[in-house]
Design a protein around this motif. Structure first.
Motif, PDB file in Angstrom:
ATOM      1  N   UNK A 100     -44.182  -1.469 -25.267  1.00 57.13           N
ATOM      2  CA  UNK A 100     -42.888  -0.957 -25.720  1.00 57.13           C
ATOM      3  C   UNK A 100     -41.801  -2.015 -25.646  1.00 57.13           C
ATOM      4  N   UNK A 101     -41.828  -2.832 -24.583  1.00 50.50           N
ATOM      5  CA  UNK A 101     -40.845  -3.900 -24.407  1.00 50.50           C
ATOM      6  C   UNK A 101     -40.968  -4.916 -25.535  1.00 50.50           C
ATOM      7  N   UNK A 102     -42.187  -5.325 -25.821  1.00 55.99           N
ATOM      8  CA  UNK A 102     -42.426  -6.318 -26.874  1.00 55.99           C
ATOM      9  C   UNK A 102     -42.096  -5.723 -28.238  1.00 55.99           C
ATOM     10  N   UNK A 103     -42.459  -4.461 -28.476  1.00 59.02           N
ATOM     11  CA  UNK A 103     -42.157  -3.850 -29.759  1.00 59.02           C
ATOM     12  C   UNK A 103     -40.647  -3.718 -29.974  1.00 59.02           C
ATOM     13  N   UNK A 104     -39.908  -3.448 -28.909  1.00 59.01           N
ATOM     14  CA  UNK A 104     -38.449  -3.371 -29.015  1.00 59.01           C
ATOM     15  C   UNK A 104     -37.881  -4.726 -29.419  1.00 59.01           C
ATOM     16  N   UNK A 105     -38.398  -5.789 -28.830  1.00 59.89           N
ATOM     17  CA  UNK A 105     -37.973  -7.134 -29.210  1.00 59.89           C
ATOM     18  C   UNK A 105     -38.271  -7.367 -30.686  1.00 59.89           C
ATOM     19  N   UNK A 106     -39.478  -6.992 -31.113  1.00 58.85           N
ATOM     20  CA  UNK A 106     -39.895  -7.200 -32.508  1.00 58.85           C
ATOM     21  C   UNK A 106     -39.002  -6.411 -33.463  1.00 58.85           C
ATOM     22  N   UNK A 107     -38.756  -5.162 -33.140  1.00 61.79           N
ATOM     23  CA  UNK A 107     -37.935  -4.319 -34.006  1.00 61.79           C
ATOM     24  C   UNK A 107     -36.516  -4.880 -34.117  1.00 61.79           C
ATOM     25  N   UNK A 108     -35.951  -5.342 -32.991  1.00 63.18           N
ATOM     26  CA  UNK A 108     -34.599  -5.889 -33.011  1.00 63.18           C
ATOM     27  C   UNK A 108     -34.525  -7.174 -33.837  1.00 63.18           C
ATOM     28  N   UNK A 109     -35.529  -8.021 -33.726  1.00 65.49           N
ATOM     29  CA  UNK A 109     -35.572  -9.242 -34.536  1.00 65.49           C
ATOM     30  C   UNK A 109     -35.632  -8.870 -36.008  1.00 65.49           C
ATOM     31  N   UNK A 110     -36.480  -7.910 -36.353  1.00 67.38           N
ATOM     32  CA  UNK A 110     -36.613  -7.474 -37.741  1.00 67.38           C
ATOM     33  C   UNK A 110     -35.292  -6.941 -38.283  1.00 67.38           C
ATOM     34  N   UNK A 111     -34.628  -6.077 -37.510  1.00 64.43           N
ATOM     35  CA  UNK A 111     -33.362  -5.481 -37.934  1.00 64.43           C
ATOM     36  C   UNK A 111     -32.293  -6.555 -38.108  1.00 64.43           C
ATOM     37  N   UNK A 112     -32.217  -7.482 -37.155  1.00 68.32           N
ATOM     38  CA  UNK A 112     -31.215  -8.540 -37.252  1.00 68.32           C
ATOM     39  C   UNK A 112     -31.447  -9.419 -38.478  1.00 68.32           C
ATOM     40  N   UNK A 113     -32.708  -9.753 -38.773  1.00 68.24           N
ATOM     41  CA  UNK A 113     -33.010 -10.559 -39.959  1.00 68.24           C
ATOM     42  C   UNK A 113     -32.677  -9.781 -41.231  1.00 68.24           C
ATOM     43  N   UNK A 114     -32.966  -8.499 -41.235  1.00 69.59           N
ATOM     44  CA  UNK A 114     -32.663  -7.673 -42.411  1.00 69.59           C
ATOM     45  C   UNK A 114     -31.159  -7.624 -42.661  1.00 69.59           C
ATOM     46  N   UNK A 115     -30.393  -7.403 -41.608  1.00 70.49           N
ATOM     47  CA  UNK A 115     -28.934  -7.345 -41.755  1.00 70.49           C
ATOM     48  C   UNK A 115     -28.375  -8.683 -42.214  1.00 70.49           C
ATOM     49  N   UNK A 116     -28.914  -9.779 -41.674  1.00 71.45           N
ATOM     50  CA  UNK A 116     -28.479 -11.105 -42.082  1.00 71.45           C
ATOM     51  C   UNK A 116     -28.781 -11.331 -43.568  1.00 71.45           C
ATOM     52  N   UNK A 117     -29.963 -10.871 -44.011  1.00 69.58           N
ATOM     53  CA  UNK A 117     -30.353 -11.024 -45.405  1.00 69.58           C
ATOM     54  C   UNK A 117     -29.424 -10.212 -46.318  1.00 69.58           C
ATOM     55  N   UNK A 118     -29.087  -8.988 -45.916  1.00 69.39           N
ATOM     56  CA  UNK A 118     -28.205  -8.145 -46.712  1.00 69.39           C
ATOM     57  C   UNK A 118     -26.818  -8.775 -46.814  1.00 69.39           C
ATOM     58  N   UNK A 119     -26.318  -9.302 -45.686  1.00 60.78           N
ATOM     59  CA  UNK A 119     -25.008  -9.946 -45.710  1.00 60.78           C
ATOM     60  C   UNK A 119     -24.989 -11.168 -46.611  1.00 60.78           C
ATOM     61  N   UNK A 120     -26.076 -11.920 -46.612  1.00 61.95           N
ATOM     62  CA  UNK A 120     -26.113 -13.132 -47.430  1.00 61.95           C
ATOM     63  C   UNK A 120     -26.268 -12.812 -48.915  1.00 61.95           C
ATOM     64  N   UNK A 121     -26.679 -11.597 -49.237  1.00 64.90           N
ATOM     65  CA  UNK A 121     -26.863 -11.200 -50.631  1.00 64.90           C
ATOM     66  C   UNK A 121     -25.628 -10.521 -51.209  1.00 64.90           C
ATOM     67  N   UNK A 122     -24.471 -10.761 -50.620  1.00 63.53           N
ATOM     68  CA  UNK A 122     -23.230 -10.162 -51.084  1.00 63.53           C
ATOM     69  C   UNK A 122     -22.905 -10.668 -52.488  1.00 63.53           C
ATOM     70  N   UNK A 123     -22.516  -9.754 -53.342  1.00 61.52           N
ATOM     71  CA  UNK A 123     -22.201 -10.087 -54.733  1.00 61.52           C
ATOM     72  C   UNK A 123     -20.738 -10.509 -54.831  1.00 61.52           C
ATOM     73  N   UNK A 124     -20.503 -11.627 -55.498  1.00 62.93           N
ATOM     74  CA  UNK A 124     -19.141 -12.096 -55.730  1.00 62.93           C
ATOM     75  C   UNK A 124     -18.845 -11.903 -57.209  1.00 62.93           C
TER      76      UNK A 124
END
Length: 148
Positions: free
Chosen positions: A35-59
């Motif tokens: 559970x500890x390792x999966x929580x780390x994995x899930x948080x890394x995944x979520x953070x990368x996803x959010x970073x990707x969404x932010x970088x895909x901002x339309x101008x």
């Protein structure tokens, strides 16, 4: 389970392994290692996803900024952040009784169940169930909201 292809899964596994080894001292014995390792994995995944969404901002470079205000201009599906305002969510949470609001707000602030239980002087199971019921109530309370 979190990624759609093998390469991304291998990258996520590698990042998780590195982070788990870097934070080895934070792991406490007699707790669920998986559970500890999966929580780390899930948080890394979520953070990368959010970073990707932010970088895909339309101008929008059009003269009158038409593309920004045109709902047909984007194909994106609405996200939960788009659906509810922070004030409406806060009002729903503040409507909870203290028995449910305090552990729920501590949990969404990043406290672990054990820390909440110790702070509130309650059994761990009671804290978990109160957070669960607070989530259920919030889902029911905000289900019918339509921002249009």
């Amino acid at each position: 389970m979190l990624t759609n292809n093998r390469e991304d899964a291998n990258d996520l596994l590698q990042d998780t392994t590195l982070k788990a080894l870097d934070n080895e001292a934070k792991y406490t014995d007699n707790t669920n290692f998986k559970g500890w390792v999966f929580t780390i994995m899930r948080n890394i995944f979520i953070n990368k996803y959010r970073r990707m969404v932010r970088s895909a901002t339309v101008v929008d470079r059009s003269e009158d900024l038409y593309q920004i205000n045109n709902p047909q201009a984007t194909d994106a599906q609405p996200t939960p952040e788009d659906t509810y305002s922070a004030n409406e969510i806060a009002q729903a949470i503040n409507s909870f009784s203290d028995d449910y609001r305090v552990p729920f707000t501590m949990h969404i602030s990043g406290y672990h169940y054990a820390e909440i239980a110790k702070h509130m002087n309650l059994p761990l199971g009671t804290v978990k169930s109160r957070i669960y019921y607070a989530r259920q109530y919030l889902q029911i309370r905000l289900r019918d909201y339509d921002p249009r």
